[in-house]
Design an enzyme around this catalytic site. Structure first.
Site, PDB file in Angstrom:
ATOM      1  N   ASN A 194      59.992  17.300  36.805  1.00  0.00           N
ATOM      2  CA  ASN A 194      61.147  16.387  37.002  1.00  0.00           C
ATOM      3  C   ASN A 194      60.367  14.965  37.238  1.00  0.00           C
ATOM      4  OD1 ASN A 194      63.333  14.893  37.470  1.00  0.00           O
ATOM      5  ND2 ASN A 194      64.319  16.134  38.943  1.00  0.00           N
ATOM      6  N   THR A 195      59.972  14.731  38.164  1.00  0.00           N
ATOM      7  CA  THR A 195      59.470  13.157  38.531  1.00  0.00           C
ATOM      8  C   THR A 195      58.688  12.646  37.511  1.00  0.00           C
ATOM      9  OG1 THR A 195      59.951  13.793  41.099  1.00  0.00           O
ATOM     10  CG2 THR A 195      58.608  11.844  40.384  1.00  0.00           C
TER      11      THR A 195
ATOM     12  N   ALA B   9      56.997  21.467  41.268  1.00  0.00           N
ATOM     13  CA  ALA B   9      56.655  20.383  42.239  1.00  0.00           C
ATOM     14  C   ALA B   9      55.243  19.740  42.013  1.00  0.00           C
ATOM     15  CB  ALA B   9      57.206  20.473  43.539  1.00  0.00           C
ATOM     16  N   GLY B  10      54.923  18.677  41.828  1.00  0.00           N
ATOM     17  CA  GLY B  10      53.715  18.045  42.291  1.00  0.00           C
ATOM     18  C   GLY B  10      52.930  17.842  40.663  1.00  0.00           C
TER      19      GLY B  10
ATOM     20  N   LYS C 224      68.088  27.958  41.870  1.00  0.00           N
ATOM     21  CA  LYS C 224      67.038  27.636  42.476  1.00  0.00           C
ATOM     22  C   LYS C 224      67.313  27.546  44.052  1.00  0.00           C
ATOM     23  CE  LYS C 224      63.432  23.963  42.977  1.00  0.00           C
ATOM     24  NZ  LYS C 224      62.802  22.642  42.392  1.00  0.00           N
TER      25      LYS C 224
ATOM     26  N   GLY D 130      57.236  15.531  44.101  1.00  0.00           N
ATOM     27  CA  GLY D 130      57.198  13.931  43.550  1.00  0.00           C
ATOM     28  C   GLY D 130      55.861  13.234  44.016  1.00  0.00           C
TER      29      GLY D 130
END
Lengths: 369, 264, 65
Positions: free
Chosen positions: B207-208, B185-186, B98, B159
């Site tokens: 992820n987050t 993301a997000g 990535k 995040g």
């Protein structure tokens, strides 16, 4: 309060001027509205909107699938009498026509019911000519009760009545009322309906709402295409439908645009809606009334009806005889109310529906007494 | 359920939920999260080892069946990203990479330009390159031309948990890209992931939102369900749209042809 | 001998990369070693003899998104 007050507002409306002012942008804007207003509807009916048939068709299909799924509801008409006291210059049952008049007795009606039920049809539309004398309410009531034991749904299409008469038919088991104004244009109406109770324009115009008051689950209305200027006629029919829809929340409103076929007599319609215009009228109605049932009868050709399946219609008649009786034993009917163009059997129509990826629905619901 | 696999590079995935190993409070949670979510690809970062503390090897918590997607986090230029990628490959964990080049530490926006340069180099070196980018259609086209195996547009800043803030731009990528579009993301809630899948994203990377949930394994499961639901919804809609498209002759085309005789 | 490991100067007894990894008790799984800016494949670790002043980078995977 009645629809008469609504339609009278348009007595002096200048349709041609309105149509002349319609721009392409107006058409696209009207089409894309979630709830088109009455002038949006008129815009979609305008000659200018004919250039937008394909996008209108796609929107109509999308809305119809959204509200109805891919289903086509099937019904079959049964004429039990062709006695008529009216003199409608365009109709095969016109009282001045020297045709064989017949009325089925209950035994004959039962025989017809058996024959029809054998085709799998569950939704029946019961029709008569308009003669209060020859087909009084007692007779109609008895016919409805009898037929209700054979069919999931019985609708009626007969002379306009008062609320109490409609209530009797409702109590006997009829669940839907079909009544066509024939022509919304008052002047033309007067010219075409020469004698009989039907000369009373307003009594007919307000009958669908009396039916709604009486508690019919579904009300079907419409103009007979060919009698008046088609775009205006469909406009008024749409207004009428919206009026009923707005005022009777528990009533399903439906429309049909029967196109005049040569019937008995030598009536030549003053107006014509060719296939393209007819499709536009249907599409505009669908976009204006996304949840309304739209019916196409066997007056239309088989191939044309097949194409309409994907354009937003929801109900088709099938296997129709438009003379009195005719299902139990073929009578070689010479004097139907109108000439059937689509002569396919119920089974063939159902197969054609399935071939378009739609489900033919014989029984939509059952009224539990 | 019929199979609906996703292929990236030469590898096929059953799960369309990609996850990350960052921000977990304990590494053991990663294994549990992977088990519950069914995720088959997970990101890892590369760092100098801490010679002092004998920390547990993160790889011990990732089953062999899960594909590792090393990122190039920390890289500020294409060259740095390329170096990290090469190092990652030497770790013996496959060819996936990535590319993440971030020069903006305030918003953590990816640097599309450096990312494109790194992609051009690494694709030639036979990496399976998944560039993390701002959704930009012309750039996505260039990434495809450079040999990217997928494009990973961000839904919102890393995040931030703000969801599909870039929806309209991602829609353009989905409509036009030939390679898979993975929204990265997000995505802060399962409903965000479902929305991304529903609009046609091929996969999402979360992820987050999972790692920082009170119960990461349960949240991983929730995201997996959301991703499946969104995918299913997209496919259901897709078949309807293709039914329309199948009418290659337009709906009203019959009006232009001479009337046919009714059958029979 | 003194080498630089991950930026810090360190005294080591190991003669090869392989010995260094073993002496430090490092898990070789996922471990990457750069020796003077060159990546050394794991199978070569026992063969690379360390010399005074060498620069070593030892990297491994950590959590990241």
């Amino acid at each position: 309060m009645s629809f008469t007050t609504t339609i009278e507002k348009y007595t002096d409306f200048e349709f041609e001027k309105f149509f002349d002012r319609v721009r392409p942008d107006d058409v696209t804007a009207a089409m894309e509205k979630e709830k088109p207003g009455v002038l949006d509807f008129l815009t979609m009916l305008s000659p200018r909107a004919a250039e937008f048939l394909e996008p209108m068709a796609r929107r109509a299909q999308q809305l119809t699938v959204q509200h109805f799924g891919r289903t086509i509801h099937l019904f079959i008409p049964l004429y039990i009498s062709n006695y008529c006291s009216n003199q409608c210059v365009y109709c095969g049952f016109n009282c001045t026509h020297a045709i064989t008049r017949r009325k089925l007795d209950l035994k004959e009606i039962e025989a017809e019911a058996r024959a029809i039920a054998a085709t799998g049809m569950q939704h029946l539309l019961l029709l008569t000519g308009e003669s209060v004398e020859m087909t009084p309410i007692d007779y109609l009531e008895a016919a409805v009760s009898l037929l209700k034991s054979y069919f999931a749904s019985v609708g009626v299409e007969m002379f306009p009545m008062q609320v109490d008469a409609y209530q009797r038919l409702r109590a006997a088991g009829a669940d839907s009322l079909t009544l066509y104004q024939e022509v919304y244009d008052r002047q033309i109406y007067r010219r075409l309906h020469l004698a009989g109770r039907k000369t009373d324009y307003r009594f007919r115009l307000d009958a669908p709402e009396r039916g709604a008051w009486a508690g019919f689950r579904a009300i079907n209305i419409g103009p007979l295409i060919g009698l008046g200027e088609p775009r205006r006629e469909v406009f008024f029919a749409g207004l009428h439908a919206r009026y009923l829809d707005d005022h009777f929340l528990d009533t399903e409103v439906g429309l049909s645009l029967p196109r005049l076929n040569p019937a008995e007599g030598d009536f030549r319609p003053e107006y014509r809606a060719d296939d393209r215009t007819f499709v536009q009228l249907l599409l505009a109605l669908r976009l204006f009334m996304p949840r309304a049932a739209l019916t196409v009868s066997t007056r239309e050709r088989a191939d044309f009806r097949n194409h309409l399946i994907r354009l937003g219609i929801t109900r088709l008649s099938a296997g129709s005889c438009t003379g009195v009786g005719g299902y139990a034993r073929p009578v070689g009917e010479k004097t139907p109310q109108f000439v059937v163009s689509d002569t396919r059997s119920v089974q063939q129509v159902a197969e054609a529906i399935a071939a378009q990826g739609y489900q033919p629905v014989y029984k939509d619901w059952d009224l539990i007494a | 359920m019929h199979r609906d696999p996703l292929t990236i590079g030469t590898q096929t995935f059953t799960s369309r939920l990609f996850t990350g190993t960052g921000k977990f409070s304990a590494k053991a949670q990663i294994a549990e999260m992977l088990a519950r979510s069914g995720s088959e690809m997970i990101t890892v970062a590369l760092r100098r080892i801490d010679m002092g503390a004998g920390t547990e090897n993160i790889l011990n918590f990732i089953p062999k069946t899960v594909t590792l997607l090393p990122n190039t986090s920390g890289a500020r230029t294409a060259q740095e990203a390329v170096r990290i990628a090469r190092i990652a490959r030497e770790a013996g964990c496959g060819r996936f990479i990535k590319i993440e080049v971030i020069t903006d530490s305030k918003y953590l926006m990816p640097d599309n330009w450096e990312t494109l340069k790194a992609t051009e180099i690494l694709a030639k070196e036979d990496f399976v390159v998944l560039p993390y980018v701002l959704p930009d259609l012309p750039l996505a086209r260039r990434l495809e031309a450079a040999g990217a195996a997928a494009v990973m547009p961000l839904g919102a800043p890393i995040g931030s948990n703000r969801g599909l803030e870039t929806r309209a731009l991602i829609a353009l990528l989905i409509e036009n890209c030939r390679v898979p579009v993975v929204v990265d993301a997000g995505l802060g809630r399962p409903s965000h992931a479902a929305a991304a899948m529903e609009m046609g994203a091929d996969a999402v990377l979360v992820n987050t939102a999972i790692a920082t949930a009170q119960d990461p394994a349960a949240m991983g499961h929730a995201f997996a369900l959301a991703v499946s639901a969104g995918r299913m919804a997209f496919k259901a809609k897709l078949s309807e749209e293709s039914a329309t498209a199948r009418a290659s002759s337009p709906l009203t085309g019959f009006l232009d042809s001479p009337p046919q005789k009714s059958p029979q | 001998m003194k080498v630089t490991i991950n930026g810090d100067l360190a005294s080591i007894a190991a003669c090869t990369i392989g010995e260094l990894v073993a002496q430090r008790g490092l898990d070789p799984k996922g471990l990457v070693v750069e020796h003077n800016q060159r990546i050394v494949k794991q199978e070569k670790w026992p063969d690379i003899r360390l010399q005074d002043g060498d620069h070593l980078e030892l990297l491994s995977f950590v959590g990241g998104g």
